[in-house]
Design a protein around this motif. Structure first.
Motif, mmCIF file in Angstrom:
data_model
loop_
_atom_site.group_PDB
_atom_site.id
_atom_site.type_symbol
_atom_site.label_atom_id
_atom_site.label_comp_id
_atom_site.label_asym_id
_atom_site.label_seq_id
_atom_site.Cartn_x
_atom_site.Cartn_y
_atom_site.Cartn_z
ATOM 1 N N ALA A 1 0.820 -1.211 0.000
ATOM 2 C CA ALA A 1 0.000 0.000 0.000
ATOM 3 C C ALA A 1 0.855 1.263 0.000
ATOM 4 C CB ALA A 1 -0.937 0.000 1.208
ATOM 5 N N ASP A 2 2.080 1.163 0.528
ATOM 6 C CA ASP A 2 2.965 2.320 0.567
ATOM 7 C C ASP A 2 3.415 2.754 -0.825
ATOM 8 O OD1 ASP A 2 2.818 2.294 3.327
ATOM 9 O OD2 ASP A 2 4.621 1.111 3.593
ATOM 10 N N LEU A 3 3.197 1.925 -1.835
ATOM 11 C CA LEU A 3 3.577 2.282 -3.206
ATOM 12 C C LEU A 3 2.425 2.904 -3.984
ATOM 13 C CD1 LEU A 3 5.866 -0.519 -4.681
ATOM 14 C CD2 LEU A 3 6.490 1.667 -3.668
ATOM 15 N N SER A 4 1.264 3.045 -3.375
ATOM 16 C CA SER A 4 0.123 3.624 -4.092
ATOM 17 C C SER A 4 0.481 4.995 -4.647
ATOM 18 C CB SER A 4 -1.082 3.744 -3.152
ATOM 19 O OG SER A 4 -1.532 2.474 -2.759
ATOM 20 N N PHE B 1 5.732 -8.178 -11.278
ATOM 21 C CA PHE B 1 5.468 -6.979 -10.494
ATOM 22 C C PHE B 1 4.024 -6.518 -10.658
ATOM 23 C CE2 PHE B 1 5.238 -2.281 -10.709
ATOM 24 C CZ PHE B 1 5.438 -1.992 -9.358
ATOM 25 N N ARG B 2 3.533 -6.496 -11.891
ATOM 26 C CA ARG B 2 2.159 -6.045 -12.129
ATOM 27 C C ARG B 2 1.149 -6.990 -11.489
ATOM 28 N NH1 ARG B 2 1.033 -2.423 -16.354
ATOM 29 N NH2 ARG B 2 -1.127 -2.806 -15.706
ATOM 30 N N LEU B 3 1.411 -8.302 -11.549
ATOM 31 C CA LEU B 3 0.513 -9.259 -10.903
ATOM 32 C C LEU B 3 0.522 -9.066 -9.395
ATOM 33 C CD1 LEU B 3 1.301 -12.450 -13.022
ATOM 34 C CD2 LEU B 3 -0.730 -11.009 -13.171
ATOM 35 N N ALA C 1 -2.637 -7.249 -6.712
ATOM 36 C CA ALA C 1 -3.154 -7.855 -5.478
ATOM 37 C C ALA C 1 -2.813 -7.051 -4.234
ATOM 38 C CB ALA C 1 -2.593 -9.280 -5.339
ATOM 39 N N GLU C 2 -1.689 -6.318 -4.247
ATOM 40 C CA GLU C 2 -1.153 -5.745 -3.020
ATOM 41 C C GLU C 2 -1.116 -4.222 -2.953
ATOM 42 O OE1 GLU C 2 -0.335 -7.614 -0.465
ATOM 43 O OE2 GLU C 2 -0.655 -9.534 -1.482
ATOM 44 N N VAL C 3 -1.321 -3.533 -4.086
ATOM 45 C CA VAL C 3 -1.210 -2.068 -4.083
ATOM 46 C C VAL C 3 -2.565 -1.464 -4.428
ATOM 47 C CG1 VAL C 3 0.007 -0.066 -5.016
ATOM 48 C CG2 VAL C 3 1.194 -2.267 -4.826
ATOM 49 N N MET D 1 8.908 -10.577 -5.514
ATOM 50 C CA MET D 1 7.911 -10.980 -6.499
ATOM 51 C C MET D 1 7.848 -12.499 -6.638
ATOM 52 S SD MET D 1 6.887 -7.955 -7.440
ATOM 53 C CE MET D 1 7.104 -7.746 -5.667
ATOM 54 N N GLY D 2 8.989 -13.149 -6.453
ATOM 55 C CA GLY D 2 9.021 -14.600 -6.540
ATOM 56 C C GLY D 2 8.263 -15.261 -5.401
ATOM 57 N N GLU D 3 8.413 -14.712 -4.189
ATOM 58 C CA GLU D 3 7.680 -15.252 -3.040
ATOM 59 C C GLU D 3 6.185 -15.155 -3.271
ATOM 60 O OE1 GLU D 3 8.889 -13.300 0.507
ATOM 61 O OE2 GLU D 3 10.891 -14.214 0.543
ATOM 62 N N HIS D 4 5.735 -14.013 -3.798
ATOM 63 C CA HIS D 4 4.303 -13.841 -4.071
ATOM 64 C C HIS D 4 3.848 -14.840 -5.123
ATOM 65 C CE1 HIS D 4 0.849 -11.951 -6.215
ATOM 66 N NE2 HIS D 4 0.441 -11.747 -4.991
#
Length: 286
Positions: free
Chosen positions: A99-102, A119-121, A125-127, A175-178
Protein backbone atom coordinates in the motif's frame (compact mmCIF):
# COMPACT_ATOMS: atom_id res chain seq x y z
CA UNK A 1 33.53 -28.56 -48.55
CA UNK A 2 32.14 -25.26 -47.30
CA UNK A 3 32.21 -24.49 -43.62
CA UNK A 4 28.83 -24.55 -41.83
CA UNK A 5 27.40 -21.09 -41.25
CA UNK A 6 27.57 -20.05 -37.62
CA UNK A 7 24.21 -19.35 -36.08
CA UNK A 8 23.82 -15.86 -34.67
CA UNK A 9 23.00 -16.04 -30.96
CA UNK A 10 22.55 -13.28 -28.40
CA UNK A 11 22.55 -13.67 -24.65
CA UNK A 12 23.46 -11.53 -21.67
CA UNK A 13 26.94 -11.20 -20.13
CA UNK A 14 25.44 -12.32 -16.81
CA UNK A 15 27.20 -15.28 -15.13
CA UNK A 16 24.32 -17.72 -15.58
CA UNK A 17 24.31 -17.23 -19.37
CA UNK A 18 28.07 -17.33 -19.84
CA UNK A 19 28.27 -20.40 -17.59
CA UNK A 20 25.53 -22.19 -19.54
CA UNK A 21 26.86 -21.36 -23.01
CA UNK A 22 30.62 -21.52 -22.38
CA UNK A 23 31.15 -25.01 -23.81
CA UNK A 24 28.96 -24.41 -26.87
CA UNK A 25 30.44 -20.96 -27.59
CA UNK A 26 33.95 -22.43 -27.50
CA UNK A 27 33.24 -25.33 -29.82
CA UNK A 28 33.48 -27.94 -27.05
CA UNK A 29 30.04 -29.54 -27.52
CA UNK A 30 30.41 -32.55 -29.84
CA UNK A 31 28.36 -32.18 -33.01
CA UNK A 32 26.86 -28.82 -32.02
CA UNK A 33 26.47 -26.23 -34.77
CA UNK A 34 28.89 -23.30 -34.48
CA UNK A 35 27.54 -20.10 -32.95
CA UNK A 36 28.49 -16.45 -33.34
CA UNK A 37 27.83 -14.79 -29.96
CA UNK A 38 26.61 -11.26 -29.33
CA UNK A 39 26.30 -10.03 -25.74
CA UNK A 40 23.29 -7.87 -24.93
CA UNK A 41 21.15 -7.20 -21.88
CA UNK A 42 17.74 -8.85 -21.81
CA UNK A 43 15.82 -5.71 -22.79
CA UNK A 44 17.95 -5.51 -25.95
CA UNK A 45 17.50 -9.19 -26.81
CA UNK A 46 13.75 -8.87 -26.33
CA UNK A 47 13.75 -6.16 -29.00
CA UNK A 48 15.95 -8.29 -31.26
CA UNK A 49 13.41 -11.10 -31.01
CA UNK A 50 10.51 -8.82 -31.86
CA UNK A 51 12.41 -7.68 -34.96
CA UNK A 52 13.44 -11.26 -35.85
CA UNK A 53 17.11 -10.32 -35.97
CA UNK A 54 18.96 -13.38 -34.61
CA UNK A 55 18.76 -17.16 -35.01
CA UNK A 56 18.85 -17.93 -31.26
CA UNK A 57 18.17 -15.57 -28.35
CA UNK A 58 17.88 -15.47 -24.59
CA UNK A 59 14.74 -13.43 -23.87
CA UNK A 60 12.24 -12.75 -21.13
CA UNK A 61 9.35 -15.21 -20.94
CA UNK A 62 7.18 -12.09 -21.02
CA UNK A 63 8.07 -11.46 -24.67
CA UNK A 64 7.00 -14.93 -25.88
CA UNK A 65 3.42 -13.97 -26.81
CA UNK A 66 4.84 -11.41 -29.26
CA UNK A 67 7.41 -13.65 -30.99
CA UNK A 68 6.20 -17.27 -31.01
CA UNK A 69 4.93 -17.07 -34.57
CA UNK A 70 8.54 -16.71 -35.71
CA UNK A 71 10.45 -18.34 -32.86
CA UNK A 72 10.13 -21.64 -30.98
CA UNK A 73 10.74 -22.04 -27.26
CA UNK A 74 13.63 -24.44 -26.61
CA UNK A 75 13.03 -26.75 -23.62
CA UNK A 76 16.40 -26.03 -21.99
CA UNK A 77 19.08 -23.40 -21.41
CA UNK A 78 16.82 -20.80 -19.79
CA UNK A 79 16.21 -19.61 -16.25
CA UNK A 80 13.41 -20.73 -13.95
CA UNK A 81 13.60 -21.55 -10.30
CA UNK A 82 12.51 -21.00 -6.75
CA UNK A 83 13.64 -18.26 -4.42
CA UNK A 84 15.02 -16.29 -7.37
CA UNK A 85 12.35 -13.72 -8.15
CA UNK A 86 12.74 -9.97 -8.71
CA UNK A 87 12.66 -7.67 -5.68
CA UNK A 88 10.97 -4.33 -5.06
CA UNK A 89 13.41 -2.09 -3.17
CA UNK A 90 12.90 1.19 -1.33
CA UNK A 91 15.16 3.67 0.42
CA UNK A 92 12.94 3.97 3.49
CA UNK A 93 13.28 1.10 5.94
CA UNK A 94 9.83 1.93 7.29
CA UNK A 95 8.19 1.02 3.97
CA UNK A 96 6.89 -2.47 4.53
CA UNK A 97 3.58 -2.80 2.71
CA UNK A 98 2.49 -2.73 -0.88
CA UNK A 99 0.00 0.00 0.00
CA UNK A 100 2.97 2.32 0.57
CA UNK A 101 3.58 2.28 -3.21
CA UNK A 102 0.12 3.62 -4.09
CA UNK A 103 0.63 6.40 -6.61
CA UNK A 104 4.43 6.25 -6.31
CA UNK A 105 7.09 6.24 -9.03
CA UNK A 106 8.71 2.86 -9.65
CA UNK A 107 11.75 2.15 -11.82
CA UNK A 108 11.66 -1.13 -13.77
CA UNK A 109 14.21 -2.72 -16.14
CA UNK A 110 11.71 -3.18 -18.98
CA UNK A 111 7.98 -3.22 -19.59
CA UNK A 112 8.45 -6.37 -21.71
CA UNK A 113 10.24 -8.31 -18.97
CA UNK A 114 9.12 -11.23 -16.83
CA UNK A 115 10.06 -9.13 -13.83
CA UNK A 116 7.55 -6.49 -14.89
CA UNK A 117 4.76 -9.05 -15.38
CA UNK A 118 5.43 -10.50 -11.92
CA UNK A 119 5.47 -6.98 -10.49
CA UNK A 120 2.16 -6.04 -12.13
CA UNK A 121 0.51 -9.26 -10.90
CA UNK A 122 1.80 -8.53 -7.38
CA UNK A 123 0.71 -4.88 -7.52
CA UNK A 124 -2.78 -5.86 -8.69
CA UNK A 125 -3.15 -7.85 -5.48
CA UNK A 126 -1.15 -5.74 -3.02
CA UNK A 127 -1.21 -2.07 -4.08
CA UNK A 128 -4.67 -0.50 -3.69
CA UNK A 129 -5.32 1.92 -6.53
CA UNK A 130 -2.14 0.86 -8.30
CA UNK A 131 1.32 2.36 -8.50
CA UNK A 132 1.93 5.72 -10.11
CA UNK A 133 4.47 6.42 -12.85
CA UNK A 134 6.58 3.58 -14.25
CA UNK A 135 10.09 4.61 -15.33
CA UNK A 136 12.18 2.24 -17.46
CA UNK A 137 15.90 2.25 -16.60
CA UNK A 138 18.78 -0.13 -17.38
CA UNK A 139 18.86 -2.57 -14.48
CA UNK A 140 22.29 -1.38 -13.25
CA UNK A 141 20.93 2.18 -12.86
CA UNK A 142 17.89 1.27 -10.77
CA UNK A 143 19.47 0.90 -7.32
CA UNK A 144 21.37 4.21 -7.58
CA UNK A 145 18.14 5.91 -8.65
CA UNK A 146 16.30 4.58 -5.58
CA UNK A 147 19.23 5.41 -3.29
CA UNK A 148 19.42 8.98 -4.62
CA UNK A 149 15.66 9.56 -4.30
CA UNK A 150 15.03 9.96 -8.04
CA UNK A 151 12.35 7.26 -7.82
CA UNK A 152 10.34 5.95 -4.88
CA UNK A 153 11.05 2.28 -5.51
CA UNK A 154 12.86 0.00 -7.91
CA UNK A 155 12.23 -3.43 -9.36
CA UNK A 156 15.56 -5.25 -9.51
CA UNK A 157 16.78 -8.47 -11.07
CA UNK A 158 20.00 -10.48 -11.48
CA UNK A 159 22.76 -10.08 -8.89
CA UNK A 160 20.97 -7.14 -7.25
CA UNK A 161 19.42 -9.78 -4.96
CA UNK A 162 22.84 -10.10 -3.37
CA UNK A 163 24.06 -6.49 -3.45
CA UNK A 164 21.12 -4.15 -2.70
CA UNK A 165 22.13 -3.69 0.94
CA UNK A 166 25.41 -2.19 -0.27
CA UNK A 167 23.29 0.70 -1.55
CA UNK A 168 21.54 1.14 1.79
CA UNK A 169 18.27 -0.13 0.34
CA UNK A 170 15.54 -2.29 1.84
CA UNK A 171 13.38 -5.04 0.42
CA UNK A 172 9.72 -4.14 0.25
CA UNK A 173 8.57 -7.33 -1.43
CA UNK A 174 9.84 -10.39 -3.27
CA UNK A 175 7.91 -10.98 -6.50
CA UNK A 176 9.02 -14.60 -6.54
CA UNK A 177 7.68 -15.25 -3.04
CA UNK A 178 4.30 -13.84 -4.07
CA UNK A 179 4.28 -15.93 -7.26
CA UNK A 180 5.25 -19.15 -5.47
CA UNK A 181 2.77 -18.56 -2.66
CA UNK A 182 -0.13 -17.97 -5.02
CA UNK A 183 0.69 -20.64 -7.64
CA UNK A 184 3.06 -23.20 -6.02
CA UNK A 185 4.98 -23.05 -9.32
CA UNK A 186 8.62 -22.14 -10.02
CA UNK A 187 9.36 -18.63 -11.26
CA UNK A 188 9.82 -18.34 -15.05
CA UNK A 189 12.45 -15.73 -15.87
CA UNK A 190 14.45 -16.17 -19.08
CA UNK A 191 13.81 -18.36 -22.14
CA UNK A 192 15.94 -19.61 -25.02
CA UNK A 193 14.20 -19.26 -28.38
CA UNK A 194 15.25 -20.18 -31.93
CA UNK A 195 13.80 -19.38 -35.34
CA UNK A 196 11.19 -21.87 -36.53
CA UNK A 197 12.50 -21.41 -40.07
CA UNK A 198 15.58 -23.43 -39.08
CA UNK A 199 13.38 -26.52 -39.18
CA UNK A 200 12.26 -29.01 -36.56
CA UNK A 201 15.36 -31.21 -36.86
CA UNK A 202 17.74 -28.28 -36.37
CA UNK A 203 15.68 -26.97 -33.44
CA UNK A 204 16.04 -30.32 -31.70
CA UNK A 205 19.79 -30.23 -32.39
CA UNK A 206 19.98 -26.80 -30.79
CA UNK A 207 18.07 -27.97 -27.73
CA UNK A 208 20.44 -30.95 -27.39
CA UNK A 209 23.48 -28.65 -27.75
CA UNK A 210 22.19 -26.29 -25.07
CA UNK A 211 21.48 -29.18 -22.71
CA UNK A 212 24.92 -30.70 -23.27
CA UNK A 213 26.58 -27.32 -22.71
CA UNK A 214 24.76 -27.00 -19.36
CA UNK A 215 25.89 -30.43 -18.24
CA UNK A 216 29.48 -29.82 -19.35
CA UNK A 217 29.49 -26.64 -17.25
CA UNK A 218 28.25 -28.56 -14.23
CA UNK A 219 30.79 -31.34 -14.76
CA UNK A 220 33.74 -28.93 -15.00
CA UNK A 221 32.71 -25.60 -13.43
CA UNK A 222 36.26 -24.26 -13.38
CA UNK A 223 36.51 -24.55 -17.17
CA UNK A 224 34.08 -21.67 -17.65
CA UNK A 225 35.38 -19.41 -14.86
CA UNK A 226 37.58 -17.23 -17.07
CA UNK A 227 34.75 -16.69 -19.58
CA UNK A 228 32.26 -15.95 -16.82
CA UNK A 229 34.45 -13.41 -15.03
CA UNK A 230 35.60 -11.76 -18.28
CA UNK A 231 32.01 -10.70 -18.95
CA UNK A 232 30.76 -10.29 -15.37
CA UNK A 233 31.28 -6.50 -15.33
CA UNK A 234 33.63 -6.37 -12.35
CA UNK A 235 31.35 -8.58 -10.28
CA UNK A 236 32.80 -10.17 -7.16
CA UNK A 237 33.59 -13.84 -7.92
CA UNK A 238 31.56 -14.93 -4.89
CA UNK A 239 28.53 -13.01 -6.17
CA UNK A 240 29.02 -14.59 -9.60
CA UNK A 241 29.01 -18.05 -7.99
CA UNK A 242 25.83 -17.19 -6.06
CA UNK A 243 24.26 -15.94 -9.28
CA UNK A 244 25.06 -19.20 -11.10
CA UNK A 245 23.92 -21.33 -8.18
CA UNK A 246 20.56 -19.57 -8.08
CA UNK A 247 19.70 -19.34 -11.77
CA UNK A 248 21.25 -22.50 -13.25
CA UNK A 249 19.30 -25.50 -12.00
CA UNK A 250 17.29 -28.53 -13.10
CA UNK A 251 14.96 -26.32 -15.17
CA UNK A 252 17.97 -25.10 -17.16
CA UNK A 253 18.62 -28.70 -18.18
CA UNK A 254 14.96 -29.41 -18.99
CA UNK A 255 11.81 -27.37 -18.49
CA UNK A 256 9.80 -30.49 -17.79
CA UNK A 257 6.10 -30.60 -16.97
CA UNK A 258 6.43 -28.23 -14.02
CA UNK A 259 8.47 -25.70 -15.99
CA UNK A 260 5.98 -25.60 -18.84
CA UNK A 261 3.14 -25.24 -16.32
CA UNK A 262 4.93 -22.23 -14.80
CA UNK A 263 5.34 -20.56 -18.20
CA UNK A 264 1.72 -21.17 -19.17
CA UNK A 265 0.58 -20.00 -15.74
CA UNK A 266 2.49 -16.73 -15.95
CA UNK A 267 1.38 -15.87 -19.47
CA UNK A 268 -2.23 -16.92 -18.88
CA UNK A 269 -2.48 -14.75 -15.76
CA UNK A 270 -0.77 -11.85 -17.51
CA UNK A 271 -3.15 -12.13 -20.47
CA UNK A 272 -6.12 -12.13 -18.10
CA UNK A 273 -4.83 -8.79 -16.72
CA UNK A 274 -4.45 -7.42 -20.24
CA UNK A 275 -0.65 -7.29 -19.96
CA UNK A 276 0.15 -9.57 -22.93
CA UNK A 277 -1.76 -11.12 -25.84
CA UNK A 278 -3.24 -14.57 -25.14
CA UNK A 279 -1.25 -17.64 -26.17
CA UNK A 280 -2.56 -20.14 -28.68
CA UNK A 281 -3.12 -23.70 -27.42
CA UNK A 282 0.08 -25.07 -29.04
CA UNK A 283 2.22 -21.94 -28.91
CA UNK A 284 4.84 -23.37 -26.54
CA UNK A 285 5.42 -26.53 -28.53
CA UNK A 286 8.71 -26.98 -30.33
Amino acid sequence: MSQERALRIAYSPCPNDTFVFHAWAHGLVPGAPPIDVTFADIDITNGMAERGEFDVLKVSYAVLPYVLDEYALLPCGGALGRGCGPLVLTRDEGTRKGADLSGRTVAVPSERSTAYLLFRLWAAAEVPGGVGEIVVLPFHEIMPAVRDGRVDAGLVIHEARFTYQDYGLHKLADMGEHWERTTSLPIPLGAIIAKRSLGEERLRELAAAARTSVHMAWDEPEASRGYVMEHAQEMDPKVADQHIGLYVNEFTSALGEEGYAAVRGLLTRAAAEGLVPPLGPHALEL
